[in-house]
Design a protein around this motif. Structure first.
Motif, PDB file in Angstrom:
ATOM      1  N   GLN A 157      11.872 -23.083 -55.211  1.00  0.00           N
ATOM      2  CA  GLN A 157      13.076 -23.526 -54.510  1.00  0.00           C
ATOM      3  C   GLN A 157      12.694 -24.437 -53.355  1.00  0.00           C
ATOM      4  O   GLN A 157      11.520 -24.504 -52.974  1.00  0.00           O
ATOM      5  N   GLU A 158      13.667 -25.142 -52.828  1.00  0.00           N
ATOM      6  CA  GLU A 158      13.392 -26.013 -51.698  1.00  0.00           C
ATOM      7  C   GLU A 158      12.821 -25.194 -50.539  1.00  0.00           C
ATOM      8  O   GLU A 158      13.243 -24.075 -50.269  1.00  0.00           O
ATOM      9  N   THR A 159      11.866 -25.790 -49.865  1.00  0.00           N
ATOM     10  CA  THR A 159      11.185 -25.086 -48.782  1.00  0.00           C
ATOM     11  C   THR A 159      12.164 -24.621 -47.712  1.00  0.00           C
ATOM     12  O   THR A 159      12.045 -23.516 -47.183  1.00  0.00           O
ATOM     13  N   ALA A 160      13.126 -25.492 -47.384  1.00  0.00           N
ATOM     14  CA  ALA A 160      14.104 -25.117 -46.358  1.00  0.00           C
ATOM     15  C   ALA A 160      14.846 -23.853 -46.741  1.00  0.00           C
ATOM     16  O   ALA A 160      15.043 -22.951 -45.925  1.00  0.00           O
ATOM     17  N   LEU A 191       4.003 -26.243 -44.737  1.00  0.00           N
ATOM     18  CA  LEU A 191       4.370 -25.907 -46.085  1.00  0.00           C
ATOM     19  C   LEU A 191       4.974 -27.008 -46.865  1.00  0.00           C
ATOM     20  O   LEU A 191       5.793 -27.274 -46.827  1.00  0.00           O
ATOM     21  N   GLY A 192       5.013 -27.319 -47.819  1.00  0.00           N
ATOM     22  CA  GLY A 192       5.594 -28.214 -48.731  1.00  0.00           C
ATOM     23  C   GLY A 192       6.505 -29.216 -48.149  1.00  0.00           C
ATOM     24  O   GLY A 192       6.541 -29.430 -46.984  1.00  0.00           O
ATOM     25  N   ALA A 193       7.209 -29.910 -48.935  1.00  0.00           N
ATOM     26  CA  ALA A 193       8.015 -30.987 -48.445  1.00  0.00           C
ATOM     27  C   ALA A 193       9.432 -30.717 -48.835  1.00  0.00           C
ATOM     28  O   ALA A 193       9.721 -30.492 -49.955  1.00  0.00           O
ATOM     29  N   ALA A 194      10.313 -30.718 -47.880  1.00  0.00           N
ATOM     30  CA  ALA A 194      11.686 -30.460 -48.233  1.00  0.00           C
ATOM     31  C   ALA A 194      12.579 -30.852 -47.108  1.00  0.00           C
ATOM     32  O   ALA A 194      12.162 -31.388 -46.122  1.00  0.00           O
ATOM     33  N   ALA A 195      13.845 -30.543 -47.275  1.00  0.00           N
ATOM     34  CA  ALA A 195      14.808 -30.913 -46.252  1.00  0.00           C
ATOM     35  C   ALA A 195      14.999 -29.782 -45.286  1.00  0.00           C
ATOM     36  O   ALA A 195      14.828 -28.650 -45.608  1.00  0.00           O
ATOM     37  N   ALA A 196      15.404 -30.110 -44.074  1.00  0.00           N
ATOM     38  CA  ALA A 196      15.643 -29.051 -43.118  1.00  0.00           C
ATOM     39  C   ALA A 196      16.967 -29.218 -42.454  1.00  0.00           C
ATOM     40  O   ALA A 196      17.998 -28.944 -42.996  1.00  0.00           O
ATOM     41  N   ILE A 197      16.964 -29.740 -41.250  1.00  0.00           N
ATOM     42  CA  ILE A 197      18.128 -29.662 -40.391  1.00  0.00           C
ATOM     43  C   ILE A 197      19.010 -30.860 -40.675  1.00  0.00           C
ATOM     44  O   ILE A 197      19.297 -31.641 -39.799  1.00  0.00           O
ATOM     45  N   SER A 198      19.399 -31.028 -41.928  1.00  0.00           N
ATOM     46  CA  SER A 198      19.960 -32.303 -42.358  1.00  0.00           C
ATOM     47  C   SER A 198      21.355 -32.570 -41.824  1.00  0.00           C
ATOM     48  O   SER A 198      21.704 -33.712 -41.545  1.00  0.00           O
ATOM     49  N   SER A 199      22.158 -31.557 -41.662  1.00  0.00           N
ATOM     50  CA  SER A 199      23.555 -31.813 -41.319  1.00  0.00           C
ATOM     51  C   SER A 199      23.741 -32.400 -39.944  1.00  0.00           C
ATOM     52  O   SER A 199      24.753 -33.054 -39.672  1.00  0.00           O
ATOM     53  N   THR A 200      22.787 -32.170 -39.042  1.00  0.00           N
ATOM     54  CA  THR A 200      22.956 -32.660 -37.675  1.00  0.00           C
ATOM     55  C   THR A 200      22.126 -33.901 -37.385  1.00  0.00           C
ATOM     56  O   THR A 200      22.145 -34.398 -36.268  1.00  0.00           O
ATOM     57  N   THR A 249       7.325  -5.123 -61.482  1.00  0.00           N
ATOM     58  CA  THR A 249       7.982  -6.415 -61.681  1.00  0.00           C
ATOM     59  C   THR A 249       7.940  -7.176 -60.367  1.00  0.00           C
ATOM     60  O   THR A 249       8.158  -6.602 -59.298  1.00  0.00           O
ATOM     61  N   VAL A 250       7.631  -8.468 -60.445  1.00  0.00           N
ATOM     62  CA  VAL A 250       7.480  -9.297 -59.253  1.00  0.00           C
ATOM     63  C   VAL A 250       8.354 -10.532 -59.363  1.00  0.00           C
ATOM     64  O   VAL A 250       8.326 -11.240 -60.377  1.00  0.00           O
ATOM     65  N   ASN A 251       9.133 -10.761 -58.320  1.00  0.00           N
ATOM     66  CA  ASN A 251       9.839 -12.030 -58.168  1.00  0.00           C
ATOM     67  C   ASN A 251       8.999 -12.894 -57.225  1.00  0.00           C
ATOM     68  O   ASN A 251       8.883 -12.588 -56.037  1.00  0.00           O
ATOM     69  N   LEU A 252       8.392 -13.928 -57.772  1.00  0.00           N
ATOM     70  CA  LEU A 252       7.517 -14.793 -56.979  1.00  0.00           C
ATOM     71  C   LEU A 252       8.307 -16.004 -56.488  1.00  0.00           C
ATOM     72  O   LEU A 252       8.586 -16.928 -57.239  1.00  0.00           O
ATOM     73  N   MET A 253       8.686 -15.969 -55.208  1.00  0.00           N
ATOM     74  CA  MET A 253       9.340 -17.128 -54.610  1.00  0.00           C
ATOM     75  C   MET A 253       8.278 -18.170 -54.293  1.00  0.00           C
ATOM     76  O   MET A 253       7.155 -17.835 -53.902  1.00  0.00           O
ATOM     77  N   ALA A 254       8.636 -19.445 -54.439  1.00  0.00           N
ATOM     78  CA  ALA A 254       7.656 -20.505 -54.194  1.00  0.00           C
ATOM     79  C   ALA A 254       8.353 -21.758 -53.704  1.00  0.00           C
ATOM     80  O   ALA A 254       9.526 -22.007 -54.034  1.00  0.00           O
ATOM     81  N   VAL A 255       7.625 -22.549 -52.903  1.00  0.00           N
ATOM     82  CA  VAL A 255       8.142 -23.849 -52.503  1.00  0.00           C
ATOM     83  C   VAL A 255       8.077 -24.781 -53.714  1.00  0.00           C
ATOM     84  O   VAL A 255       7.271 -24.595 -54.616  1.00  0.00           O
ATOM     85  N   ASN A 256       8.936 -25.791 -53.716  1.00  0.00           N
ATOM     86  CA  ASN A 256       9.013 -26.662 -54.889  1.00  0.00           C
ATOM     87  C   ASN A 256       8.143 -27.911 -54.765  1.00  0.00           C
ATOM     88  O   ASN A 256       8.428 -28.940 -55.378  1.00  0.00           O
ATOM     89  N   VAL A 257       7.082 -27.844 -53.986  1.00  0.00           N
ATOM     90  CA  VAL A 257       6.112 -28.931 -53.926  1.00  0.00           C
ATOM     91  C   VAL A 257       5.517 -29.100 -55.321  1.00  0.00           C
ATOM     92  O   VAL A 257       5.168 -28.117 -55.970  1.00  0.00           O
ATOM     93  N   SER A 258       5.381 -30.339 -55.773  1.00  0.00           N
ATOM     94  CA  SER A 258       5.067 -30.593 -57.182  1.00  0.00           C
ATOM     95  C   SER A 258       3.796 -29.896 -57.648  1.00  0.00           C
ATOM     96  O   SER A 258       3.783 -29.263 -58.716  1.00  0.00           O
TER      97      SER A 258
END
Length: 542
Positions: free
Chosen positions: A413-416, A22-31, A379-388
């Motif tokens: 929103q961010e994929t993570a 899926l898209g590009a984003a951050a994941a397990i960044s804190s560790t 009514t629909v809330n469409l969540m989506a990854v923020n890939v450009s």
């Protein structure tokens, strides 16, 4: 972090974030910082040099802070890098997907046999200097086949591979459950990992966080999450595709504008970049860059929560697909670099056949299906990854759904963040995201099992596993996997894809090209991939 083998939710999230998932984003960044070294600047090149000794700098349009464990990850950055760092017993050409002997000395002569013997390449070494042995192969496949271990690779091997046995220090046998010739292409998905490194307590967490020790032509020299990962040629590599660059530095630049700027103009700081926005193709070509695309399985898909009414009703799911003006999306968002989906598979796939249900743009049919389902005022809330490019497609979806009386709110929103919500089983209605199973291969059996199946992560997200139609689908998929005749198997696959198309639980809207740009005056041998990432094992300085 918990032990990687016992943290399925965490690793589902990391391997789905952009795989081809899926898209590009951050994941397990804190560790991740514990496994980092070197400068944090994306301008860091791992050393200067001139001529053939200079550093190749590449820009990857996806995050380098997702899982690096080669048996778990579907991260575009990690997978592309791991093809340079690790080897399978067999690997595949990145474009033709033809297998070639990598750590093994040869491809099995009889692909219809149910036992394949592999002998390891003489003199193969790990990047720490230790010899590669059969124990490393056993260690790797034990992880793949262990029912108590969560790995992505299990999805690609578990249905047909029974066990892997040690013959001697340099030989192993793979015992198959039934003849499965397609398995040779999948061997590259089981990158062999050194037992003496990754069997230690906590070592698999380190692999997830970025530590990479392989036997391939390049060794990792620095890893800075959200910034860059650098490599250098492994002097002791004696395999078939030797390093052609002394050093490489791959920059992770997710945002489109700075990514394009990095390879633009006379002072460009990189020689190649993937994930080129369609709007920048002409600009880069005028600046002297070569820009080419690869058409494959890359697609925008919709994922419905079938436990959230009215999306349990197939007519509602179909209506929302019929309502989308795909041609407008392709022209406005993709600049013509796409095609409306006419099957789950893209048209270039060897097993492609137009599905019985094709969601051609039909606003009246969409309204009729909603009426038949007794749905109004939806009514629909469409969540989506923020890939450009996904974000560019969202306004067309909203306008299309609004036009049939479905009030739509876009939530990119961010994929993570998005998949954290899904992993936590939070309620949702519809998700729009990108996927490209071609990162794993071309065979339809692999692609469909990646997306559908009773143990599949996607099915758990969709809450569809217990549906009677789903159970019938899974049975048909398993029967097709075991079918020995290639043409019969292809027909069986096409028939169950018709079921997938009709139900549209997880289904593509458009398939699109992925663009790569490079400086042809400096680089030769570049072959653009139809899936995220780059492969430089046959490229070199011009």
């Amino acid at each position: 972090m918990r032990d990687a083998t016992h943290a399925p939710a965490l690793h589902r999230r990391s391997f789905l974030k952009y795989s081809g998932a899926l898209g590009a984003a951050a994941a397990i960044s804190s560790t991740l910082s514990a496994c980092s070294s070197g400068p944090q600047s994306t301008n860091e090149t791992g050393g200067g040099g001139e001529g053939a000794d200079r550093t190749l700098t590449a820009v990857i349009g996806y995050g380098n802070d997702q899982s690096w464990d080669p048996l778990i990850t579907a991260s575009a950055f990690s997978m592309a890098a791991n093809h340079h760092i690790y080897e399978g017993l067999l690997d595949t050409d990145p474009i033709s997907r033809e297998p070639y002997a990598a750590l093994a000395t040869e491809i099995p002569a009889d692909l219809q046999a149910t036992t394949w013997r592999f002998t390891l390449r003489e003199g193969a070494k790990w990047h720490d200097g230790q010899p590669v042995t059969a124990d490393d192969v056993i260690f790797t496949f034990d992880r793949v086949l262990d029912p108590k271990t969560t790995t992505l690779a299990k999805n690609f091997f578990g249905s047909w591979l029974k066990e892997v046995r040690k013959v001697d220090e340099k030989s192993v046998e793979l015992v198959l459950k039934f003849p499965f010739p397609d398995g040779v292409q999948r061997m590259t998905l089981a990158k062999i990992m050194p037992k003496h490194v990754f069997s230690k307590a906590g070592a698999l967490d380190e692999a997830t966080a970025g530590k990479a020790v392989g036997s391939g032509p390049y060794r990792q020299t620095a890893h800075n999450p959200k910034s860059n990962t650098s490599f250098e040629a492994f002097a002791d590599y004696n395999g078939p595709r030797k390093a052609t660059f002394k050093k490489m530095n791959w920059l992770s630049i997710v945002d489109a504008a700075p990514r394009v700027a990095k390879i633009s103009g006379s002072s460009a700081g990189a020689q190649i970049s993937d994930n080129i926005p369609y709007a920048n193709i002409s600009q880069l070509e005028k600046g002297g860059m070569k820009v080419e695309g690869g058409a494959g399985m890359n697609h925008l898909f919709l994922l419905f929560n079938t436990a959230h009414k009215p999306f349990d009703d197939v007519r509602v799911r179909q209506a929302l697909h019929y309502a989308i003006d795909t041609e407008k999306m392709i022209q406005a968002a993709l600049r013509g670099h796409g095609k409306p989906a006419s099957s789950f598979l893209n048209e270039g796939n060897p097993s492609y056949r137009k599905a019985r249900t094709v969601y051609t743009y039909d606003r009246d049919k969409a309204r009729e299906l909603l009426r038949e389902a007794g749905v109004s005022g939806l009514t629909v809330n469409l969540m989506a990854v923020n890939v450009s490019w996904i974000v560019d497609c969202l306004p067309t979806i909203k306008a299309s759904w609004d036009a049939i009386g479905v009030k739509t709110t876009l939530q990119p929103q961010e994929t993570a963040a998005l998949f954290t919500k899904l992993d936590q089983k939070k309620d949702f209605q519809v998700v729009a995201a990108a996927s490209n199973p071609n990162q794993f291969g071309l065979d339809a059996d692999l692609i469909m099992h990646y997306n559908y199946g009773p143990e599949n992560t996607w099915m758990r997200y969709a809450r569809w596993t217990d549906n009677s139609v789903a159970k019938d689908l899974f049975k048909r998929m398993d029967e097709a996997t075991r079918e020995p005749d290639a043409e019969t198997k292809k027909q069986m696959t096409q028939e169950y894809i018709d079921i997938v198309a009709e139900n549209a639980v997880i289904y593509p809207v458009v398939h699109n090209e992925l663009m790569t740009a490079w400086n042809a005056e400096e680089l030769t041998g570049i072959r653009p991939q139809p899936y995220p990432g780059i492969n430089l094992l046959q490229a070199k300085w011009a």
